[in-house]
Design an enzyme around this catalytic site. Structure first.
Site, PDB file in Angstrom:
ATOM      1  N   GLU A  55       3.962   3.172  -6.276  1.00  0.00           N
ATOM      2  CA  GLU A  55       3.296   1.939  -6.718  1.00  0.00           C
ATOM      3  C   GLU A  55       3.778   1.519  -8.098  1.00  0.00           C
ATOM      4  OE1 GLU A  55       1.706  -0.112  -4.985  1.00  0.00           O
ATOM      5  OE2 GLU A  55       1.401   1.093  -3.196  1.00  0.00           O
ATOM      6  N   TYR A 138      -5.170  -2.174 -10.053  1.00  0.00           N
ATOM      7  CA  TYR A 138      -4.388  -2.202  -8.811  1.00  0.00           C
ATOM      8  C   TYR A 138      -3.936  -0.791  -8.415  1.00  0.00           C
ATOM      9  CZ  TYR A 138      -0.612  -2.367  -5.618  1.00  0.00           C
ATOM     10  OH  TYR A 138       0.166  -2.096  -4.534  1.00  0.00           O
ATOM     11  N   ASP A 156      -2.844  -7.104  -4.599  1.00  0.00           N
ATOM     12  CA  ASP A 156      -1.540  -7.498  -5.140  1.00  0.00           C
ATOM     13  C   ASP A 156      -1.210  -8.904  -4.627  1.00  0.00           C
ATOM     14  OD1 ASP A 156      -0.983  -7.168  -2.477  1.00  0.00           O
ATOM     15  OD2 ASP A 156       0.905  -6.108  -2.793  1.00  0.00           O
TER      16      ASP A 156
END
Ligand code: SF4
Length: 349
Positions: A55, A138, A156
């Site tokens: 990520e 996130y 996202d």
């Protein structure tokens, strides 16, 4: 009487209408059949460290580029302890070429904090994950949902776009109110913890955005959830606030070579901190640069020009000479690496 299609469509705006299970299972079935075989999904299967690394890499970089970096990274730092024990220079070097180096520093700092404070074990709750250095909402949600199946959407650009289209949300999605509305909708669609499957659902929603509900040309005919979708003109969504204009900038650096060694300086400011770059010239130059290239930085377009520099009498604290072999291993920002390669090629040509 309400038509079945209208009922499906209204179900997302009003999750209590009772079609959410059908929506989730249409999406999950499609994902299991069509989802991409990406290394961070399978090598190793969804462990929190792999999620964190992938990520962080994916935040500003295309999937196709990240695949090779991810595999190399996992060979070099296979778990959180190996990363925590590595020197910063090795970490920055492994990141070289991905850009936005603060991500590498944050990853390193998070690994060190996890080992120091939690024996190298990841917490599963979003709040505890967010307390780690450099982990924002996130990434915390991505780890919690992909590795631990927590019902929290990692919101996202894909999730924002798909959600805005499914709801035909016609307000700007990138201001506080729009973001909150879309986040709340994605949250309301989550299966509960007891039901399970939140990780799969969130991954499927993101994958739909990457493969079918794409920014410019959504393939609505192939969409597994078209029955639920309210978008009339999906390619116009999500709406955005007007953008700030691109600002042109010049960056003048020196090409200073002595006895086959090149002078570089280590960046101390926030951007590129710790990386080695061509020395900044204190006075702007004019004339024909030895090398010139453009690169984007936030809303700037930077023109990097390298001019012949003068060997300083004394080196500044953050400057040192590099042999050609040392240049290979020095962590450098990508634009400076490209300029350096041009100059070296011309020197040898
Ligand atoms: S029907 Fe079209 S706009 Fe709606 S979610 Fe599917 S691809 Fe996106």
């Amino acid at each position: 009487m309400t038509s079945p299609i209208k009922h499906h469509r209204d179900a997302l705006a009003n999750p209590f209408l009772g079609c959410l299970r059908e929506f989730r299972s249409a999406l999950a079935d499609w994902f299991l059949e069509n989802g991409r075989d990406l290394p961070w999904r399978t090598e190793p299967p969804r462990d929190p460290y792999g999620v964190l690394v992938s990520e962080m890499m994916l935040q500003q970089t295309q999937v196709a580029t990240v695949i090779a970096y991810f595999r190399r990274w996992m060979e070099r730092f296979p778990d959180v302890r190996a990363l925590a024990a590595a020197p910063e220079n090795d970490v920055l070097h492994a990141w070289q070429g991905l850009g936005y180096y603060s991500r590498a520093r944050n990853l390193h700092a998070a690994a060190r904090a996890l080992v120091r404070e939690n024996g190298g074990v990841f917490p599963r709750e979003v709040e505890a994950l967010r307390a780690l250095p450099g982990i924002g909402p996130y990434t915390a949600a991505a780890i919690a949902t992909f590795a631990f199946d927590e019902p929290v959407p990692p919101v996202d650009a894909n999730i924002i776009r798909v959600t805005a289209r499914l709801l035909d949300f016609r307000k700007p999605a990138d201001d506080a109110a729009g973001g909150l509305a879309l986040r709340s909708a994605a949250q309301a669609w989550q299966p509960c913890l007891e039901e399970g499957g939140a990780g799969l659902f969130n991954e499927a929603l993101m994958e739909l955005g990457a493969l079918v509900c794409t920014p410019r040309a959504p393939r609505c005919h192939d969409c597994p959830v078209r029955l639920f979708c309210q978008a009339e003109e999906p390619e116009t969504l999500p709406l955005k606030r007007p953008r700030p204009k691109t600002v042109e900038m010049e960056e003048h650096c020196g090409w200073i070579v002595q006895e086959g060694r090149v002078l570089l300086e280590q960046q101390t400011g926030k951007r590129w901190r710790g990386l080695w770059r061509l020395p900044l010239l204190t006075e702007p130059h004019s004339g024909q640069p030895l090398a010139s290239l453009y690169y984007p930085f936030t809303h700037h377009r930077v023109h990097l020009c390298v001019f012949p520099g003068t060997t300083p009498l004394f080196l500044a604290e953050n400057q040192r000479w590099f042999t050609l072999a040392e240049l290979e291993a020095a962590p450098m920002p990508a634009p400076h690496r490209r300029a350096l390669q041009k100059l070296l090629a011309e020197d040898n040509g």
